[in-house]
Design a protein around this motif. Structure first.
Motif, PDB file in Angstrom:
ATOM      1  N   VAL A 134     -70.873 104.680 -40.895  1.00  0.00           N
ATOM      2  CA  VAL A 134     -70.620 105.946 -41.580  1.00  0.00           C
ATOM      3  C   VAL A 134     -70.653 107.075 -40.551  1.00  0.00           C
ATOM      4  O   VAL A 134     -71.645 107.263 -39.844  1.00  0.00           O
ATOM      5  N   ALA A 162     -65.309 114.297 -55.820  1.00  0.00           N
ATOM      6  CA  ALA A 162     -65.202 113.370 -54.688  1.00  0.00           C
ATOM      7  C   ALA A 162     -63.903 112.592 -54.803  1.00  0.00           C
ATOM      8  O   ALA A 162     -63.493 112.196 -55.900  1.00  0.00           O
ATOM      9  N   LEU A 204     -66.833 110.873 -43.497  1.00  0.00           N
ATOM     10  CA  LEU A 204     -67.219 111.840 -44.518  1.00  0.00           C
ATOM     11  C   LEU A 204     -66.693 113.230 -44.176  1.00  0.00           C
ATOM     12  O   LEU A 204     -66.907 113.735 -43.072  1.00  0.00           O
ATOM     13  N   VAL A 258     -66.477 104.419 -42.425  1.00  0.00           N
ATOM     14  CA  VAL A 258     -66.474 105.422 -43.484  1.00  0.00           C
ATOM     15  C   VAL A 258     -66.544 106.794 -42.817  1.00  0.00           C
ATOM     16  O   VAL A 258     -67.423 107.038 -41.985  1.00  0.00           O
ATOM     17  N   ILE A 300     -63.835 109.767 -47.144  1.00  0.00           N
ATOM     18  CA  ILE A 300     -64.447 110.276 -48.368  1.00  0.00           C
ATOM     19  C   ILE A 300     -64.514 111.790 -48.273  1.00  0.00           C
ATOM     20  O   ILE A 300     -65.125 112.331 -47.343  1.00  0.00           O
ATOM     21  N   ASN A 301     -63.889 112.462 -49.221  1.00  0.00           N
ATOM     22  CA  ASN A 301     -63.973 113.914 -49.287  1.00  0.00           C
ATOM     23  C   ASN A 301     -64.961 114.300 -50.374  1.00  0.00           C
ATOM     24  O   ASN A 301     -64.752 113.999 -51.551  1.00  0.00           O
ATOM     25  N   LEU A 302     -66.049 114.944 -49.960  1.00  0.00           N
ATOM     26  CA  LEU A 302     -67.080 115.351 -50.905  1.00  0.00           C
ATOM     27  C   LEU A 302     -66.939 116.845 -51.184  1.00  0.00           C
ATOM     28  O   LEU A 302     -67.603 117.691 -50.593  1.00  0.00           O
ATOM     29  N   ARG A 336     -70.715 116.677 -46.892  1.00  0.00           N
ATOM     30  CA  ARG A 336     -71.152 115.979 -45.682  1.00  0.00           C
ATOM     31  C   ARG A 336     -72.391 116.638 -45.083  1.00  0.00           C
ATOM     32  O   ARG A 336     -73.079 116.040 -44.244  1.00  0.00           O
ATOM     33  N   ILE A 338     -75.431 107.150 -48.959  1.00  0.00           N
ATOM     34  CA  ILE A 338     -74.133 106.510 -48.710  1.00  0.00           C
ATOM     35  C   ILE A 338     -74.247 105.501 -47.568  1.00  0.00           C
ATOM     36  O   ILE A 338     -73.712 104.382 -47.648  1.00  0.00           O
ATOM     37  N   LYS A 339     -74.965 105.863 -46.513  1.00  0.00           N
ATOM     38  CA  LYS A 339     -75.123 104.952 -45.366  1.00  0.00           C
ATOM     39  C   LYS A 339     -75.803 103.653 -45.786  1.00  0.00           C
ATOM     40  O   LYS A 339     -75.375 102.557 -45.402  1.00  0.00           O
ATOM     41  N   LEU A 355     -69.465 111.286 -39.641  1.00  0.00           N
ATOM     42  CA  LEU A 355     -68.997 112.577 -40.111  1.00  0.00           C
ATOM     43  C   LEU A 355     -67.658 112.899 -39.459  1.00  0.00           C
ATOM     44  O   LEU A 355     -67.358 112.414 -38.356  1.00  0.00           O
ATOM     45  N   VAL A 358     -75.824 111.782 -47.855  1.00  0.00           N
ATOM     46  CA  VAL A 358     -75.249 111.023 -46.730  1.00  0.00           C
ATOM     47  C   VAL A 358     -76.099 109.794 -46.424  1.00  0.00           C
ATOM     48  O   VAL A 358     -75.572 108.699 -46.184  1.00  0.00           O
TER      49      VAL A 358
END
Length: 377
Positions: A317, A180, A294, A292, A174-176, A299, A308-309, A319, A305
């Motif tokens: 999840v 996104a 990030l 996942v 996932i690129n935030l 991130r 999302i978790k 980083l 975050v």
């Protein structure tokens, strides 16, 4: 090949640069990287250029400000790179090629059988002449001309990193960024798409209220109340009914729906919208990821975050840094990687990532004058 990659995002906050040694396939070795802030004058020109681009009718000559913006962004890249190289005891002569994304000022996805439009402002020839190094830029145009979405392009690099790390599949990166986007990697192959706004609207809300450029760690969003009816209003946008793959422009969504909210409630609601749109995109892939990863500036938003978790449990999840990836350098690295693929004629977009009919290479190569003259001789 030794490559210096560049990325400037839609947040207009700076120039990311990263050194990569790669064959554009399986070999990837990291060199130094940095982000240098974008000069205020350059940002002001680009903001005015974006407004002109949004009003630019199809079929008409490009706005005159585009040329001014190209000059400004080339100068910005040259100064940033010169400072970066000096700090790292490097010179342009150390590189085989430069991979430059350019500044996106307009992105319109294909619609109703009409090809999309995408504009990444840069002048590869001027930059090649300034640096004495071949430049690959304009990575998206070939895909858009072939009927694709031209975004996202990072999946081919994500896949190389995942394969090098030997990670278990299925996995989603996932690129935030301002927008996104996700790269789902499974035994079905690559599926990717933009999912919705990430930092873009929240950063815009911060600046509109004179509270800085971003919500540090999401602390202010965490104190606000989510207005679920407004999140639902955002999620009713036609984009979310479209099949994948699909892409967005930073300005496809606005702040209008939250204008009556308090500062904190606005941030909380935008953060919830980012989460819901992200989950909708992952659901659209039909794959439940085990892991996942990030990346992107978002991130650092601890509030987002944590959301999302919770939402993606029991998936793990992580980083980007947990895997020894450089989360802040990932996109600059990606365009360095794609520059080599472009030189080799290897594909950078695929049916599952941009909707193009077959795997397609991209990127336009500019050689410095001295190099062109020697080739001609």
């Amino acid at each position: 090949m030794k490559v210096l990659g560049f990325m400037t995002g839609t947040s207009l906050d700076g120039v990311d640069m990263a050194v990569l040694e790669t064959d554009g396939e399986t070999q990837v070795a990291f060199g130094p990287w940095a982000e240098l802030p974008m000069p205020t004058a350059t940002r002001d020109i680009l903001e005015a250029t974006i407004q002109a681009a949004l009003k630019w009718p199809r079929g008409e000559a490009e706005p005159a400000i585009f040329d001014e913006a190209r000059r400004a962004i080339v100068e910005c890249h040259f100064q940033a790179a010169s400072d970066f190289l000096e700090r790292n005891s490097l010179s342009f002569a150390d590189f085989d090629v430069l991979g430059v994304h350019g500044q996106t000022v307009l992105h319109e996805r294909p619609k109703g059988g009409v090809k999309g439009r995408t504009v990444q402002l840069f002048d590869g020839q001027v930059f090649a002449d300034l640096t004495g190094v071949p430049v690959v830029c304009d990575f998206r145009q070939a895909d858009i001309e072939a009927g694709g979405e031209a975004a996202p392009l990072m999946p081919v690099y994500h896949q190389a990193l995942v394969e090098n790390a030997g990670l278990d599949l299925p996995l989603v990166v996932i690129n935030l960024g301002g927008v996104a986007n996700i790269t789902m990697i499974s035994d079905r192959g690559l599926v990717a798409m933009d999912t919705g706004p990430a930092n873009g609207l929240m950063d815009q809300w911060m600046r509109q209220h004179g509270r800085g450029d971003f919500d540090h760690e999401g602390r202010m969003a965490a104190t606000g109340k989510v207005h679920d009816n407004i999140v639902a209003q955002y999620m009713a946008h036609e984009f979310f009914n479209a099949a994948a793959p699909k892409s967005l422009d930073r300005y496809d969504f606005t702040l209008q729906a939250i204008e009556g909210l308090s500062f904190e409630d606005g941030l909380a609601t935008l953060s919830a919208f980012t989460l819901q749109s992200l989950l909708a995109g992952i659901d659209l892939t039909g794959v439940k990821p085990k892991t996942v990863i990030l990346a992107g500036g978002g991130r650092h938003n601890r509030h987002l975050v944590e959301q999302i978790k919770v939402a993606l449990a029991p998936a793990e999840v992580r980083l980007a840094e947990d895997l020894n990836w450089r989360g802040g350098a990932l996109e600059a690295e990606g365009f360095a990687y794609m520059a080599v693929r472009s030189l080799k004629g290897l594909p950078i977009s695929f049916p599952g990532t941009t909707g193009v009919k077959m795997p397609l290479t991209g990127g336009r190569v500019s050689y410095p004058k001295a190099r062109r003259q020697s080739l001609a001789g």
